[in-house]
Motif scaffolding. Sequence first.
Motif, short mmCIF file in Angstrom:
data_model
loop_
_atom_site.label_atom_id
_atom_site.label_comp_id
_atom_site.label_asym_id
_atom_site.label_seq_id
_atom_site.Cartn_x
_atom_site.Cartn_y
_atom_site.Cartn_z
N ARG A 9 -31.38 -20.74 -67.27
CA ARG A 9 -30.62 -19.93 -68.24
C ARG A 9 -30.21 -18.62 -67.43
NH1 ARG A 9 -34.11 -17.56 -73.09
NH2 ARG A 9 -35.68 -16.89 -71.53
N GLN A 10 -30.98 -18.11 -66.47
CA GLN A 10 -30.33 -17.11 -65.84
C GLN A 10 -29.01 -17.25 -64.94
OE1 GLN A 10 -33.23 -14.89 -63.45
NE2 GLN A 10 -34.48 -14.53 -65.39
N GLU A 11 -29.02 -18.49 -64.40
CA GLU A 11 -27.82 -18.95 -63.53
C GLU A 11 -26.65 -18.90 -64.46
OE1 GLU A 11 -28.42 -22.70 -61.32
OE2 GLU A 11 -26.42 -23.07 -61.82
N ALA A 12 -26.80 -19.60 -65.77
CA ALA A 12 -25.73 -19.61 -66.84
C ALA A 12 -25.13 -18.33 -67.12
CB ALA A 12 -26.23 -20.58 -67.91
N ARG A 13 -26.12 -17.49 -67.27
CA ARG A 13 -25.68 -16.33 -67.74
C ARG A 13 -25.01 -15.51 -66.79
NH1 ARG A 13 -30.22 -12.51 -70.80
NH2 ARG A 13 -30.53 -13.89 -72.53
N ARG A 14 -25.39 -15.57 -65.67
CA ARG A 14 -24.53 -15.12 -64.45
C ARG A 14 -23.40 -15.55 -64.41
NH1 ARG A 14 -27.29 -16.37 -59.79
NH2 ARG A 14 -29.21 -15.82 -60.70
N ALA A 15 -23.14 -16.88 -64.41
CA ALA A 15 -21.86 -17.47 -64.40
C ALA A 15 -20.99 -17.12 -65.55
CB ALA A 15 -22.09 -19.20 -64.65
N ALA A 16 -21.51 -16.86 -66.68
CA ALA A 16 -20.63 -16.43 -67.78
C ALA A 16 -20.11 -15.08 -67.42
CB ALA A 16 -21.29 -16.40 -69.12
N ASP A 17 -21.19 -14.23 -66.84
CA ASP A 17 -20.78 -12.71 -66.53
C ASP A 17 -19.44 -12.55 -65.37
OD1 ASP A 17 -22.35 -11.75 -68.55
OD2 ASP A 17 -23.99 -11.35 -67.03
N GLU A 18 -19.52 -13.62 -64.59
CA GLU A 18 -18.87 -13.76 -63.46
C GLU A 18 -17.44 -14.30 -63.79
OE1 GLU A 18 -21.04 -15.34 -60.37
OE2 GLU A 18 -22.25 -13.54 -59.89
N ALA A 28 -17.19 -22.70 -66.94
CA ALA A 28 -18.39 -22.61 -66.87
C ALA A 28 -19.10 -23.40 -67.97
CB ALA A 28 -18.82 -21.30 -66.80
N ARG A 29 -18.37 -23.15 -69.25
CA ARG A 29 -19.14 -23.80 -70.19
C ARG A 29 -19.25 -25.19 -70.28
NH1 ARG A 29 -19.33 -21.67 -75.74
NH2 ARG A 29 -17.52 -20.25 -75.51
N VAL A 30 -18.41 -25.89 -69.72
CA VAL A 30 -18.55 -27.43 -69.48
C VAL A 30 -19.58 -27.83 -68.46
CG1 VAL A 30 -17.05 -29.27 -68.43
CG2 VAL A 30 -15.99 -27.67 -70.25
N HIS A 31 -19.54 -26.81 -67.53
CA HIS A 31 -20.69 -27.17 -66.37
C HIS A 31 -21.87 -26.99 -66.97
CE1 HIS A 31 -23.11 -25.96 -62.81
NE2 HIS A 31 -22.31 -26.94 -62.17
N TYR A 32 -22.17 -26.17 -67.96
CA TYR A 32 -23.52 -26.03 -68.42
C TYR A 32 -23.79 -26.57 -69.69
CZ TYR A 32 -24.36 -22.72 -64.92
OH TYR A 32 -24.39 -22.04 -63.57
N PHE A 33 -22.90 -26.91 -70.57
CA PHE A 33 -23.15 -27.54 -71.79
C PHE A 33 -22.18 -28.77 -72.19
CE2 PHE A 33 -23.08 -22.83 -72.46
CZ PHE A 33 -24.60 -22.68 -72.65
N GLY A 34 -21.65 -29.31 -71.11
CA GLY A 34 -20.84 -30.54 -71.25
C GLY A 34 -21.66 -31.68 -71.41
N LYS A 35 -20.95 -32.93 -71.33
CA LYS A 35 -21.67 -33.97 -71.52
C LYS A 35 -22.49 -34.09 -70.36
CE LYS A 35 -18.95 -37.38 -74.31
NZ LYS A 35 -17.83 -38.22 -74.25
N LYS A 36 -22.03 -33.91 -69.27
CA LYS A 36 -22.70 -34.02 -67.89
C LYS A 36 -23.40 -32.70 -67.51
CE LYS A 36 -20.41 -38.17 -66.38
NZ LYS A 36 -19.46 -38.45 -65.54
N GLY A 37 -23.45 -31.56 -68.35
CA GLY A 37 -23.81 -30.27 -68.08
C GLY A 37 -25.44 -30.13 -67.90
N SER A 38 -25.69 -29.05 -67.09
CA SER A 38 -26.99 -29.04 -66.74
C SER A 38 -27.95 -29.13 -67.92
CB SER A 38 -27.02 -27.52 -66.10
OG SER A 38 -26.18 -27.54 -65.09
N PHE A 39 -27.77 -28.35 -69.00
CA PHE A 39 -28.58 -28.57 -69.92
C PHE A 39 -28.75 -29.63 -70.52
CE2 PHE A 39 -28.18 -23.62 -70.46
CZ PHE A 39 -29.26 -23.28 -70.42
#
Length: 340
Positions: A9-18, A28-39
């Motif tokens: 969660r913290q990593e994703a927030r930072r990515a959004a802020d940056e 960044a959105r794809v990286h975290y929430f995409g089909k192969k995203g971290s979440f």
Amino acid sequence: MREQIEKLRQEARRAADEANTPAELENARVHYFGKKGSFTLLLRGLGQMPPAERPQAGQRINEARAETELWFDRRAADLKIQERALKLKSETIDVTEPRGARKLGSLHPISIVLNDLVDLFVGMGYETVEGPEIEYDRYNFELLNQPKNHPARDAQDTFYIEDNIVLRSHTSPVQARVMLERKPPIRIISAGRVYRADEVDATHSPVFHQLEGLYIDKRVRMSDLKGTLDIFAKRLYGADAATRFRPSFFPFTEPSAEVDLTCPACKGGGCRVCKGTGWIELLGSGMVNPKVLEMCGIDSSVYSGFAFGIGLERVAMRRYGVSDMRWLFEGDARLLSQFR
Ligand code: PHE
């Protein structure tokens, strides 16, 4: 598991802020929430957990995910506002910045000549009047002593609209209109477009401009006409300009005279412009035919008058050394702006 979720969660927030642009944020959105995203991968990993722990872990992941997605949304809104502000700033127009001077138009040579002539004649007590360009046969011809079978009425010369309506072939019909309306003394000039069925060439156009003059009073004589036109010639072409009268014929004047001007190019010596004669034709004129006076309700035993008609194109061409009349009608600003 908890730590893992918290870290993500913290990593994703930072990515959004940056992310500095909407495109970066989208990556960044794809990286975290995409089909192969971290979440997504984290959720898939639930299968390897002991079944008893799965529901709680699943709930935590989903909560963290939902919350982080909100974070992304807020960041997206901020970036949009930022981008808009930048755009506005870059597109701002400085309304105080000085610009180059605007180009001014200039008077057409015909207007310059006309203004000069109006000035001159108004100074001599003449009044300007207007007449219609679409004219009755009666004014254009009949009241000017040009009966139905007169050669000048040939359809070759005059544009007919109907049997008794024409495009005026000269400004002389204004004479008839004024004489019918007013009592002498009459001192008027009238300028405007006239129409003749002529082919276009260097010295002819089916539409051109004339200035008409009419003076009626007691004891008006030919010498008055001559004196008036002499002043006129000197005003237009300089103090050394002179005029000469040549006998001519117009149905509405008697006697009639064509008036010549000393050639402005050679001052009378003889050159190509005047074909060696030293003179060039300037205008038509004469003493108003008593028959015309009578037809227009003016007592010819008491009153007399003179009239003249001049082509403005010719005056302008001569004055400015323009050798082809078409140039005056083409509206080319490069040519016209020279006559100031
Ligand atoms: N109307 C004549 C023409 O167009 C000119 C003219 C006017 C002659 C007034 C005499 C008097 O040729």
